[in-house]
Design an enzyme around this catalytic site. Structure first.
Site, short mmCIF file in Angstrom:
data_model
loop_
_atom_site.label_atom_id
_atom_site.label_comp_id
_atom_site.label_asym_id
_atom_site.label_seq_id
_atom_site.Cartn_x
_atom_site.Cartn_y
_atom_site.Cartn_z
N GLU A 158 -26.01 23.62 -28.16
CA GLU A 158 -27.36 23.21 -28.55
C GLU A 158 -27.25 22.86 -30.02
O GLU A 158 -27.46 23.70 -30.88
CB GLU A 158 -28.35 24.36 -28.29
CG GLU A 158 -29.76 23.86 -28.10
CD GLU A 158 -30.50 23.61 -29.41
OE1 GLU A 158 -30.05 22.74 -30.19
OE2 GLU A 158 -31.52 24.27 -29.62
N GLU A 160 -27.68 16.76 -36.78
CA GLU A 160 -26.95 17.98 -37.15
C GLU A 160 -25.46 17.88 -36.87
O GLU A 160 -24.75 18.88 -36.84
CB GLU A 160 -27.56 19.19 -36.40
CG GLU A 160 -28.91 19.59 -36.98
CD GLU A 160 -29.59 20.72 -36.21
OE1 GLU A 160 -28.95 21.32 -35.34
OE2 GLU A 160 -30.78 20.97 -36.51
#
Length: 695
Positions: free
Chosen positions: A144, A153
């Site tokens: 995740e 990210e």
């Protein structure tokens, strides 16, 4: 190890680097993290669990051992799901040390220590082999690593590395794939976050129009994504020009390429209009068949399904480099370019008779230039500030107030960052206008001179390249200031009261002020209201049990970090994105008189506020109001409130201060309180406000 943390100093209007103990940085990281929000995201957690169970079953059906690699494990939740679904062993990777330590405790508390190994490393440093961190490559990859933009990210380089070195070929992946969707829209409101619109001023000698410099007009802006709670954007604020289109997707079960590339789709507008904005979101399929799907689609796309509120994944607003008029039914090509961490968009008209085959194939590693701000204003002002400068009602309040106070012989000094006030003061008849440039040394930032020049005012408004405390009589041509103005707005301000730097600046220039000086705004006041949030409370609320796993260790960690500073602090949030209802009337709690200098002593107040409506008191919202002149005020917070239900409308250009009550953080259920007592203290030495509330 010492940590240096940037904090806005409201007494100097600048960022200062303070040395903090090594714990500080980690406490800030935990206290402001999105972990609680993710643990409260029921939809995400249920879908991950379903996907993990299905992946473990598929591997077991092939007669293989299920070896799981969980990258970015956080609390260890997904690894525990895998272990309880029957995985033989899990490697849980977490680079942030305090988080890895918490994961070890959580895994142990839930009885999975024999099945889960927590590795405190970056996944790219993990080794495989008999003496390595992992005994063998994994055949199930669970991650995740996504943000609102999906790739912000670093998901792509992480997946690329994992497929090369950490997982088997043909592994199962949860999620299996991600798909990015786009929709072309016209929206004056969202477009006003990217560029400066012309401003109309009724002057003595007819209407004047303020125009932005041409570099600003044609500037592509900055590539950083604008992520917002699009579900709070009313449908009246935008017009959809196209259907929702699939832009690109990434299959996580196969090797992933992180090199820069672009994707192109054909679009046919369903309506004619001005193409300005690309709205975007993604969904993830947890399984190859796409039966287990978790989507970020906004309300108008799936109007029948219940929306899951979440703050860790929202929706994206992308600004096209230029506004493009489009006609219903014409052929357009929308191009999404990306590097490893960000995406940006371009729109082209289809060339007549062009070869369609050339148009659609995405090519790997194309050198696509990411947008770069050329006008430098986008480096100084954030999107909300552009919106604020474009707010005609707000500008009109300042014009009305300036009209009241300016005379033909006025010598005017403006103290605010990148403000329109000096130009307005000039057009409304001030004899002389001076404007301070707060960051004279920063050549990389937008300079007001460019704006004055575009409007042929460079010789009419004098820019003073000095901070207020360094002002000399020669800067003002030995004249005294008769009108001192500010919005006030300073780019370093984080909380509403940080703009009180104007008061400190006013104090610093007192020797240059005429005895009968007019200060605009003449005063400011701090206001407060007790509210019940529809959802925002979740970001600070403990989770306890998540999908049957005890994650209380994480709750305690967040609580410790929030209490790390003796007094809890208010935090800034743009409340137009986070609905709440008022439980009390708004209350004025402190006033600041700009006609006088900042006093030596602290300003404090205490009292109580009655709760008028039933509801859960989640916290207090605080904001500033500026009293420009008699009967003319601007609010940085509450704009209006409906009295029956207590629904609130907030200033969309400002962040308000939210102070969460400890009952939210401790998850206490209180019997219905009837009042809230408060104590608020403004420390004139530091410019900070400390507060305490009791239910």
């Amino acid at each position: 190890m010492k940590t240096f943390c940037g904090r806005a100093n409201p007494t100097t209007g600048s960022m200062e680097w303070l040395e903090e103990g090594e714990d500080y940085d980690y406490h800030q990281e935990i206290a402001r993290s999105r972990y609680a929000d993710m643990l409260h995201d029921k939809d995400r957690n249920v879908k991950y669990y379903q996907g993990i169970r299905a992946a473990v079953s598929r591997v077991k059906e092939r007669g293989e051992k299920a070896i799981v690699l969980d990258i970015g494990t956080g609390t260890g939740l997904l690894s525990m799901m895998a272990a309880s679904a029957g995985a033989d062993f899990c490697y849980a990777i977490e680079v942030f040390k305090p988080m890895a330590n918490a994961a070890v405790k959580i895994v142990e508390k839930n009885g999975f220590s024999d099945k889960i190994k927590v590795i405190n490393k970056h996944s790219t440093e993990v080794t495989v082999g008999p003496d390595g961190d992992m005994q063998c490559r994994a055949n199930i990859l669970v991650t995740e690593l996504f943000d609102t933009e999906l790739i912000g990210e670093g998901a792509l380089p992480t997946y690329e590395h994992a497929h090369k070195y950490l997982v088997q070929e043909g592994c199962e992946a949860v999620p299996h794939r991600a798909t990015v969707y786009v929709q072309l829209v016209e929206s004056k409101r969202m477009w006003s976050w990217k560029k400066l619109f012309p401003v109309h001023v009724e002057a003595e000698d007819g209407e004047k129009i303020l125009v932005p410099p041409s570099e600003m007009e044609n500037c592509p802006g900055v590539p950083s994504v604008c992520d917002i709670q699009l579900n709070q954007m009313p449908s009246s604020d935008f017009t959809t020009l196209s259907d929702v289109v699939t832009m690109f997707s990434v299959d996580f079960s196969k090797p992933v390429q992180s090199a820069s590339t672009y994707y192109r789709v054909q679009l046919e507008p369903v309506k004619s209009g001005k193409a300005q904005i690309v709205l975007s979101w993604w969904d993830i399929d947890m399984d190859p068949s796409g039966m287990i799907n978790c989507t970020m689609a906004p309300y108008w796309v799936k109007p029948t399904s219940a929306l899951q509120w979440r703050d860790h994944w929202m929706q994206c607003v992308y600004f096209l480099p230029n506004e493009e008029p489009v006609l219903q039914g014409e052929q357009l090509y929308l191009t999404a370019s990306r590097d490893q961490y960000s995406v940006w968009y371009n729109l082209q008209k289809a060339r007549e008779g062009g070869n369609k085959a050339d148009e659609e194939e995405p090519k790997a590693d194309v050198r696509v230039e990411s947008p770069v701000c050329r006008c430098r204003a986008h480096l100084l002002w954030n999107r909300a500030r552009f919106g604020e400068l474009n707010d005609q009602n707000r500008t009109h309040q300042y014009i009305k107030a300036l009209r009241k106070v300016l005379k033909t012989d006025s010598v005017c000094l403006c103290i605010s960052d990148g403000s329109l006030l000096p130009v307005l003061a000039h057009y409304l008849g001030a004899k002389q206008v001076h404007s301070t440039c707060m960051q004279p040394s920063r050549k990389d930032l937008y300079h007001p001179h460019e704006f004055f020049k575009a409007n042929h005012l460079e010789d009419k408004i004098k820019i003073i390249e000095a901070r207020p405390e360094l002002l000399k009589p020669s800067h003002l041509e030995d004249k005294k200031i008769s009108v001192l103005v500010g919005e006030p707005f300073f780019t370093t301000s984080l909380l509403p009261w940080h703009n009180l730097y104007f008061w400190y600046a006013r104090t610093a220039v007192s020797t240059h002020l005429a005895s009968n000086v007019t200060v605009l705004p003449q005063s400011a006041s701090l206001h407060m209201m007790i509210v019940e949030f529809q959802d925002l409370w979740r970001i600070r609320s403990p989770c306890g049990i998540c999908e049957g796993f005890d994650v209380q260790t994480m709750d305690d960690m967040i609580k410790d970090s929030l209490n790390f500073r003796e007094s809890k602090e208010a935090e800034p949030h743009p409340l137009w994105e986070y609905p709440c209802k008022s439980l009390s009337d708004p209350q004025e709690v402190l006033t600041f008189d700009f006609t006088k200098t900042v006093p030596q002593h602290c300003l404090s107040t205490e009292g109580s506020v009655n709760l008028l409506r039933k509801g859960t008191s989640h916290g207090a919202v605080l904001w500033m109001e500026y009293h420009l002149a008699a009967d003319i005020s601007v609010s940085t917070g509450l704009m209006q409130m409906s009295n029956e239900k207590g629904n609130c409308e907030w200033n969309p250009h400002c962040k308000q201060a939210v102070y969460f009550f400890s009952s939210v953080i401790e998850s206490e259920i209180l019997s219905d309180p009837t009042a809230v007592t408060y104590a608020i203290n403004f420390d004139t030495k530091t410019g900070e406000i400390a507060m305490d509330f009791k239910l």
